[in-house]
Design a protein around this motif. Structure first.
Motif, mmCIF file in Angstrom:
data_model
loop_
_atom_site.group_PDB
_atom_site.id
_atom_site.type_symbol
_atom_site.label_atom_id
_atom_site.label_comp_id
_atom_site.label_asym_id
_atom_site.label_seq_id
_atom_site.Cartn_x
_atom_site.Cartn_y
_atom_site.Cartn_z
ATOM 1 N N UNK A 240 0.514 -1.285 0.018
ATOM 2 C CA UNK A 240 -0.168 -0.275 -0.074
ATOM 3 C C UNK A 240 0.532 1.537 0.079
ATOM 4 N N UNK A 241 2.012 1.461 1.051
ATOM 5 C CA UNK A 241 2.395 2.860 0.565
ATOM 6 C C UNK A 241 3.573 2.300 -0.284
ATOM 7 N N UNK A 242 4.058 1.607 -1.282
ATOM 8 C CA UNK A 242 4.934 1.701 -2.475
ATOM 9 C C UNK A 242 3.701 2.279 -3.265
ATOM 10 N N UNK A 243 2.565 1.593 -3.041
ATOM 11 C CA UNK A 243 1.243 2.250 -4.055
ATOM 12 C C UNK A 243 1.390 3.427 -4.281
ATOM 13 N N UNK A 244 0.989 3.414 -2.943
ATOM 14 C CA UNK A 244 0.540 5.031 -2.727
ATOM 15 C C UNK A 244 1.957 6.381 -2.925
ATOM 16 N N UNK A 680 -4.530 -4.646 -4.177
ATOM 17 C CA UNK A 680 -5.826 -4.656 -3.684
ATOM 18 C C UNK A 680 -5.831 -4.021 -3.146
ATOM 19 N N UNK A 681 -6.949 -3.036 -2.919
ATOM 20 C CA UNK A 681 -7.147 -2.245 -1.420
ATOM 21 C C UNK A 681 -8.448 -2.949 -0.678
ATOM 22 N N UNK A 688 -6.906 -6.224 7.653
ATOM 23 C CA UNK A 688 -6.807 -4.489 8.868
ATOM 24 C C UNK A 688 -8.208 -5.059 9.578
ATOM 25 N N UNK A 689 -9.296 -5.665 9.241
ATOM 26 C CA UNK A 689 -10.102 -5.804 10.410
ATOM 27 C C UNK A 689 -10.042 -6.565 10.955
#
Length: 899
Positions: A240-244, A680-681, A688-689
């Motif tokens: 997620x961090x790399x994509x962002x 895939x977000x 996480x949930x």
């Protein structure tokens, strides 16, 4: 122990009292409150640090910071000296011993000195007070008090009352320990309840430990599942961090490309403007060539104007110099006269200053003289008042203090002699009356005995006839009658002498009220005032002479100031002209400067003519033409500066094109990275949930565990407290046993201190010793009694020629003799039979006239004690004294009256 001397400094009311003691009977006499008893207390303080005040600081004389008491005494053939000093906060004690003719230090410190004195005298402070010190009323108490009161008093002297106090105080201690025993017994009763409570809480502790173990197993299972979810989440977090980051970088590169393209457009526009400015510079160059000629012409014209202005100024200065020189010549004499007058005024002013203070001194002396005259009048008035009062007292008409003094020097000794002779006569009559009363009492005793017997003599027990018995009674009665007649005559004479003494005392009191010293002080004050007035008059005469000189000086100053004012204008003109000439400079130098200026003026005029030919028509409006051309020059310089940036601008255009190309290549790389991540977000959010739910479950289990652990800790603390109480209660059992044993011991000790214990033994042991010492004193006093007995209550029985008698059966004089012998016997027992010195404090107090006289007669005969110190206010005791010391007090200070 024999006391040789005592020095008292700032002790109670004694500021500085030194007393030399000798053997025999020493009387310390003085009125009530004069400070007599303080002398005995000072001796006790010096020896044992004994005192009667509540606090030791109260021994220091009011208003003083330090007190000291020094005593010198002899015992066992050696002489010692003890010094004790005291301030409000500290104390000092030193003991010295006499070696040859000098005293050497023996020991120091309060406790050490006290212990050394106790060892030397073989008694402590309490024993000293009971043995050597006979308190006020003790001798009278042995006669007058009841049996129980006498028993209590003798018990106090022997120290038995301390045992009684100990017996009573032990009851308080026993009560406290009994209370403690009851408390311990109550605590031990609660032991079973505590053991039951301990077992119950121990079972609950085991149950809590089991529950905590089950929760720990669940926590371990959840931790494993949480770790797996955490690893999966960390992988998705990283993607997620790399994509962002890649998305952000792509947007940033696109924004940067847009910015570079806009910059390229702006640089192209700037290049077009520079080309236009190069064309305008080419058009300006031909017009600016004439600017330097015009500026040079302007500068030369300005320089010529300045030189011409300087030339005019020099011409003015030369004219002014000539003018001021004329002014100086015209006013020079006035200047010299003014300077001489001013100098003379300054000299006179200095002389005036030397005499100026004379007026102030005259005023001060005049005021001072008036005040002294008032004081002298007051002193003379007081002298008259004292003389009038003194004459009224004596019934005289003396006019001076010398006449009074001469009269009193002869009258007072005569009056004192009459008072002394009258007092001696009164004492002789009182003594004879007392003797007659004793004789009558002694005569009445055989009369009473003769009236109750028939044929035996009451004295010698021999046979007598009724005739002889009647004759004896008649003779005794006749002698009593003669004694009574003699007593009546003596009482009449006594009244005459007492009336006479009252009259003489009144005269003496009146004489003492006359204060010649204050009269002399008033006379001396008046004489001193008159001398001071004479000195002031002499000073005023000298000052008047100075005032005359001062007035002459002031007249001279005023005359010179008038002359000075008349020529002041000419004087100021001279000063102004001289100052102006000094500022203008030398005339010849100014002429040279004028010639030097003329040369450059001629040269400048030639240069200006040449430049005007070159400039042509532009000279007509020179400043505006120069200003216009300078504006064009500035514009040209500005254009040149902007055109100079052309090369730099071309480089920036090329650099911007290169960076646009590089940015396009970087955008292609970033887009490729984003496609490769395949992030895939929605999947990331689901992981996480799941991880958060697992953590919440762990926290809930942790909370349950923490609650159980807290309950377990609290239960453990409670168990520890119960265990401590159980241990303490077990100790209480042992403590209770020890306490019961201790109470038994205390009861045994208390029984020992009781009236039937040591107190009784001490009384039984002391009675025969007191009887023995008292019997020895009977022999030394030459009493007609052979023996004395004391019962358990210390009631006295004496044995004499008439057999057994109690104190109530003997005469007043015999009672005093027995009481004194008994008190001294007690002293001998307490001192171990080595009595060398005794102190009596007011021994005649509470005694009637007859018994007081009997005690005085006994004291006169006493030689069995080497040293006797008696404190009294009774002047009759002076007859028994070998040494007499009178103590008086004035304004709160006690002192020894010099004999």
């Amino acid at each position: 122990m024999i006391i040789e001397n005592l020095h008292i400094n700032n002790f109670k009311s004694h500021r500085n009292t030194h007393i030399e003691f000798d053997t025999g009977i020493s009387i310390i006499i003085g009125g009530n409150g004069a400070g007599k008893s303080s002398i005995l207390e000072a001796a006790s303080f010096a020896l044992f640090k004994q005192y009667t005040s509540k606090r030791i600081e109260q021994l220091i004389t009011i208003g003083q910071k330090r007190m000291s008491v020094e005593i010198q005494f002899t015992t066992n053939g050696r002489t010692y000296r003890v010094l004790r000093e005291r301030t409000r906060t500290s104390s000092k004690a030193i003991m010295k011993i006499k070696e040859g003719e000098r005293f050497q230090s023996l020991i120091s410190g309060d406790k050490q000195v006290t212990l050394e004195v106790q060892n030397l005298l073989e008694m402590d402070g309490d024993l000293f007070l009971n043995a050597v010190y006979v308190r006020q009323g003790e001798i009278a108490d042995l006669i007058e008090k009841t049996s129980s009161e006498k028993k209590q008093m003798i018990g106090r002297l022997l120290g038995i009352d301390s045992l009684e106090k100990a017996w009573k105080n032990l009851k308080i201690i026993l009560d406290k320990y009994n209370e403690q025993k009851i408390r311990l017994e109550g605590k031990i009763e609660s032991l079973k309840d505590l053991e039951s409570e301990f077992n119950s809480k121990k079972n609950k502790e085991d149950e809590l430990a089991r529950k905590i173990k089950d929760i720990n197993l669940k926590i371990e299972e959840n931790i494993i599942e949480s770790d797996l979810l955490r690893e999966k989440k960390q992988i998705l977090d990283k993607r997620s961090l790399e994509f962002e980051n890649a998305t952000t970088l792509l947007k940033s590169k696109k924004d940067f490309q847009d910015q570079l393209e806009k910059t390229g457009q702006y640089l192209d526009e700037q290049l077009s403007e520079i080309i236009l400015k190069e064309e305008e510079i080419a058009r300006l160059n031909p017009r600016l060539k004439k600017l330097d000629v015009l500026k040079s012409l302007a500068d030369k014209s300005k320089e010529l104007k300045l030189l011409q202005k300087d030339k005019e100024k020099l011409s003015t200065i030369l004219n002014d110099i000539k003018h001021f020189e004329n002014v100086l010549n015209e006013n020079e004499q006035y200047y010299n006269d003014y300077s001489l007058l001013d100098s003379e005024i300054n000299n006179l002013q200095y002389a005036k200053d030397q005499f100026e203070g004379s007026r102030v001194l005259i005023e001060q002396y005049t005021v001072r003289k008036s005040k002294i005259e008032d004081k002298m009048k007051e002193s003379l008035g007081k002298i008259r008042d004292v003389l009038e009062e003194s004459n009224q007292v004596l019934g005289t008409s003396f006019g001076s203090a010398e006449e009074f003094e001469n009269h009193l020097s002869t009258f007072k000794p005569q009056l004192e002699t009459q008072i002394r002779e009258t007092s001696d006569s009164i004492q002789d009559i009182k003594r004879e009356l007392s003797n007659l009363q004793v004789k009558n009492e002694n005569l009445e005793k055989p009369i009473n005995e003769l009236e109750h017997v028939k044929d035996l003599c009451p004295i010698c027990k021999s046979d007598i006839t009724p005739h002889i018995r009647e004759k004896l009674i008649t003779d005794y009665q006749s002698e009593i009658k003669d004694n009574n007649l003699r007593s009546e005559d003596l009482k009449e004479k006594l009244k005459e002498f007492e009336d006479k003494k009252k009259t003489l005392d009144s005269q003496q009191s009146k004489i003492q009220s006359i204060n010649l010293e204050i009269l002399k002080e008033y006379l001396n004050s008046a004489n001193d005032n008159q001398k001071e007035i004479d000195n002031i008059n002499s000073s005023l005469q000298e000052l008047q002479k100075k005032i005359v000189i001062l007035e002459n000086i002031e007249n001279d100053i005023q005359r010179n100031k008038s002359q000075l004012a008349a020529i002041k204008g000419n004087y100021e003109k001279y000063l102004t002209a001289r100052g102006s000439l000094e500022s203008l400079g030398d005339y010849k130098e100014q002429v040279v400067k004028l010639e030097e200026i003329n040369v450059p003026i001629r040269d400048l005029k030639k240069n200006i003519s040449a430049l005007m030919e070159i400039a042509g028509d532009s000279v007509e409006n020179l400043p505006e033409e120069i200003a216009y051309l300078e504006q064009l020059s500035k514009k040209q310089q500005h254009l040149l500066g902007e055109v100079s940036q052309k090369d730099s601008l071309l480089q920036r255009i090329n650099e911007n094109q290169r960076r646009i190309q590089e940015t396009i290549e970087e955008l292609n790389k970033v887009e490729k990275v984003i496609n490769e991540l395949n992030y895939n977000p929605e999947s990331h959010e689901r992981v996480k949930k799941e991880w958060d739910l697992k953590n919440e479950e762990l926290m809930e289990l942790g909370g349950q565990k923490q609650l159980l652990v807290g309950q377990l800790d609290q239960l453990s603390l409670s168990l520890q407290e119960i265990e401590a109480k159980l241990d303490s209660l077990k100790k209480y059992k042992k403590e209770l046993k020890n306490l019961k044993d201790f109470l038994k011991l205390l009861n045994v000790i208390r029984d020992i201190y009781s009236k039937d214990g040591v107190q009784k033994d001490l009384r039984n042991l002391s009675r025969p010793l007191i009887e023995e010492k008292t019997r020895e004193l009977f022999e030394k006093f030459n009493f007609e009694y052979s023996d004395v007995r004391l019962d358990e209550d210390y009631d006295v029985t004496i044995y004499g020629p008439g057999g057994e008698s109690s104190l109530d059966m003997i005469s007043g004089g015999e009672k005093i003799a027995v009481a004194l012998a008994l008190r001294l016997g007690i002293t001998q027992v307490l001192s171990g039979g080595t009595l060398e010195m005794i102190m009596l404090d007011e021994p005649t107090i509470h005694l009637d006239v007859y018994r007081r006289q009997e005690l005085i007669d006994l004291l006169k005969k006493m030689s069995i004690i080497p040293q006797m110190i008696i404190v009294t206010h009774d002047t009759d005791l002076e007859d028994a004294a070998d040494n007499i010391m009178k103590i008086e007090k004035e304004e709160g200070v006690s002192f020894l009256v010099e004999s």
